[in-house]
Scaffold this active site. Sequence first.
Site, PDB file in Angstrom:
ATOM      1  N   TYR A   8       0.831  -1.205   0.000  1.00 29.49           N
ATOM      2  CA  TYR A   8       0.000   0.000   0.000  1.00 29.49           C
ATOM      3  C   TYR A   8       0.865   1.255   0.000  1.00 29.49           C
ATOM      4  O   TYR A   8       0.626   2.187  -0.780  1.00 29.49           O
ATOM      5  CB  TYR A   8      -0.910  -0.032   1.222  1.00 29.49           C
TER       6      TYR A   8
ATOM      7  N   LYS B  71       1.169   4.376  -2.793  1.00 28.57           N
ATOM      8  CA  LYS B  71       0.908   5.773  -2.462  1.00 28.57           C
ATOM      9  C   LYS B  71       2.153   6.644  -2.632  1.00 28.57           C
ATOM     10  O   LYS B  71       2.048   7.851  -2.894  1.00 28.57           O
ATOM     11  CB  LYS B  71       0.364   5.876  -1.044  1.00 28.57           C
TER      12      LYS B  71
END
Length: 248
Positions: A156, A160
Amino acid sequence: MLGRETMARVAIVTGGSRGIGRATAKQLAARGDAVVVGYAGNAELADEVVAEITAAGGRAVAGRADVADEKEVAALFELGEKTYGGIDVVVNSAGIMTLSPIADLDLDALDRMHRTNIRGTFVVLREAARRLRDGGSVVTVSTSVVGLQLPAYAGYAASKAAVEATSLILARELRGRDITVNTVAPGPTATSFFLDGKDQETIDRMAKQPPLERLGTPEDAAAMISFLTGPEGHWINGQTIRSNGGII
């Protein structure tokens, strides 16, 4: 000609049916923007947001789009243009998260996450670069985990980190058009996105991380997004704002 301070503006908010996107859509509408509430699958939730905005005297319409699908994203922008005359603000809040230690990470899950978070960001930003009216603003949504680098968040956080890098590059590419591009990177926020799958002990521990000793709210992040896309925040450009209550 109307200036930025007085012109009725049009905003697209992806991921607008829930969480930070929902709060952002409502805040932008409350300040007078017409809002296109983008959603991926839950039309009922998106219609609720539109109903809340219109009941308060605002203007909104819902549009379905998978952010990684360039044709659907183009149609979402076209919806805003046909309904309200153009696009001035784009907030890309859509995202998914899979948590896993690297050793156990399912690569299909990684691919799905990166398709939405990385490819989806590129698709939305590409359309924004092509269609946004001069003087507009773009905000992408990242996460403070990029800096915190917590275990189980590698996939994740990597997706990002790409969002943050891409946003800064777009800010530089849009030189001469008076368009700002920034990223808001919230810390732990009391949304289903964060809370689902966590036990109360974990939630309480993470709430104690910032000196303010609480979880963020969707409205906290939305307020920063509203500022960055409004006239008061237009001198801020190419930045990642870690809106997290002071987590180091």
